[in-house]
Design an enzyme around this catalytic site. Structure first.
Site, PDB file in Angstrom:
ATOM      1  N   ASN A 151       0.799  -1.227   0.000  1.00 60.62           N
ATOM      2  CA  ASN A 151       0.000   0.000   0.000  1.00 60.62           C
ATOM      3  C   ASN A 151       0.832   1.278   0.000  1.00 60.62           C
ATOM      4  O   ASN A 151       0.295   2.364  -0.202  1.00 60.62           O
ATOM      5  CB  ASN A 151      -0.928   0.014   1.220  1.00 60.62           C
ATOM      6  CG  ASN A 151      -0.162   0.037   2.526  1.00 60.62           C
ATOM      7  OD1 ASN A 151       0.588  -0.892   2.838  1.00 60.62           O
ATOM      8  ND2 ASN A 151      -0.337   1.083   3.303  1.00 60.62           N
ATOM      9  N   CYS A 337      -3.073   6.286   7.163  1.00 65.06           N
ATOM     10  CA  CYS A 337      -3.318   6.063   8.589  1.00 65.06           C
ATOM     11  C   CYS A 337      -2.041   6.206   9.410  1.00 65.06           C
ATOM     12  O   CYS A 337      -2.050   6.691  10.537  1.00 65.06           O
ATOM     13  CB  CYS A 337      -3.957   4.695   8.817  1.00 65.06           C
ATOM     14  SG  CYS A 337      -3.176   3.360   7.911  1.00 65.06           S
TER      15      CYS A 337
END
Length: 396
Positions: A151, A337
């Site tokens: 990611n 995040c």
């Protein structure tokens, strides 16, 4: 606006929105209700599940709808470890799990109380070290988790080769008279729009996919679960028994309808998108190479076409992001995040990058909001920002 953070979030496709709208208003019925309008909604829901599953070479009953990839990853790790230990006298102690060192926190941070976790090494390009995987699979290992595509860097892992190692382990255990199971899970959240995914070809037992990364609605994901895993998997949300007892709660009908439409569009346009983003990436890199602070490109050729992660050593990437934000150019330093909490990237650490290289890293990810002119403009603005910051640091 130039948006270069599609790995974090994608805009809702207008065709997806149109498919969802009837189920947000007129067809609002609970699929579990017994009357005809509700039954029609249930049929639409099951059809959508089948269409999602079809994009990965599975059937509707093979997938469990969740509230996103994080929940799907959590569910994949919620095996009956104690039951496995009780039923298998071959286990010397409680089961173990093995996880790639560069996994998303929703995988890397999962550690059942009864399990030890082994982290599998990656090389400098972020690719799994297969020999280390073989070393980390012990006689007690019951679960291995390796994301199909990272990611932060977009690095694609050789999942079929990993699956072959898992299969070989199973065969060796059976020859020894051991019935300790071992399963392979993969988080494919980033990959669905750019790679032709087949669960059979990849050889996975469980796989996570995510609507939010393919221009579908947020808050919807799915976990593919093979029949071999079913008897070992426990729900993490209990209640009305929806999703074959593995995920209770009233079905998110509009979300799943949108997910189905987005998944089909992603599959149909994957090849075209790969070609387009490959051209964008080369164009982007060509401009960045002229920067006085020589960039380090953080992944090799085995990556998703829309990722162009780069580091400018000695430069504070967060300052660059703020400078670009003032010009309505949006990108990130890594996983959204983790970046929001100011954490140093574990992925880049695992790849062996130095602290100044990690601090100077930017994650650029292209998507449907971009065109070639935007790519050229953004690349030039990044070069200007980096050189301006370099001159400030060195008093030039």
């Amino acid at each position: 606006m130039i948006y270069l953070d599609h790995a974090a979030a994608t805009p809702l496709d207008s065709r997806v929105k149109n498919a969802m709208e009837p189920f947000l208003a007129d067809q609002f019925f609970n699929p579990s209700s017994p009357y005809l309008p509700a039954k029609k909604v249930k049929e639409a829901y099951e059809d959508a599940k089948n269409r999602i599953a079809h994009t990965i070479g599975a059937k509707g009953n093979d997938i469990v709808i969740t509230a996103g990839a994080t929940e799907a990853n959590n569910l994949a790790f919620n095996l009956d470890y104690e039951g496995i230990a009780i039923r298998n006298t071959n286990l010397k102690k409680y089961p173990r799990i093995a996880v790639l060192a560069t996994e998303h926190d929703s995988v890397r941070g999962l550690s059942p109380d009864v399990c030890d976790v082994d982290f599998i090494k990656v090389d400098n390009n972020g690719r799994i070290v297969l020999k280390d995987l073989e070393r980390k699979i012990h006689s007690e290992t019951v679960l291995v988790s390796v994301a199909l595509a990272n990611n932060e860097t977009g690095v694609v892992q050789p999942l079929s080769e990993i699956a072959a190692i898992i299969k070989n382990t199973r065969e060796k255990r059976l020859k020894r008279g051991s019935n300790v199971p071992i399963f392979l899970h993969s988080d494919a959240s980033q990959a669905l729009s750019l790679i032709d995914i087949s669960v059979a070809r990849l050889g996975v037992d469980m796989m996570t996919i995510n609507s939010a990364k393919i221009c579908g609605p947020k808050g919807v994901g799915a976990l593919y679960v093979s029949h071999d895993v079913l008897s070992f998997l426990k729900p993490i949300v209990s209640g009305g028994g929806q999703e074959n007892g593995l995920r209770a709660g009233t079905e998110n009908v509009p979300g799943v309808i949108g997910f189905a439409k987005a998944a089909e569009l992603a599959k149909n346009h994957a090849a075209t998108n790969r070609r387009k983003y490959t051209d964008y990436c080369e164009m982007f890199r060509e401009i960045l190479r002229d920067c006085k602070v020589k960039p380090i490109f953080l992944s090799g050729r085995k990556k998703l076409a829309n990722f162009c992660s780069v580091s400018f050593p000695g430069i504070d990437a967060e300052r660059i992001i703020y400078m670009l934000e003032d010009q309505e150019i949006y990108l990130s330093t890594g996983a959204a995040c983790a970046a929001s909490k100011g954490q140093k990237s574990r992925t880049l650490q695992a790849m062996g990058l130095k602290d100044d290289e990690i601090a100077g890293s930017l994650r650029i990810s292209f998507g449907p909001t971009n065109d070639a002119q935007q790519i050229r403009t953004a690349a030039r603005k990044i070069v200007e920002a980096v050189e301006s910051e370099y001159n400030r640091i060195h008093g030039e």
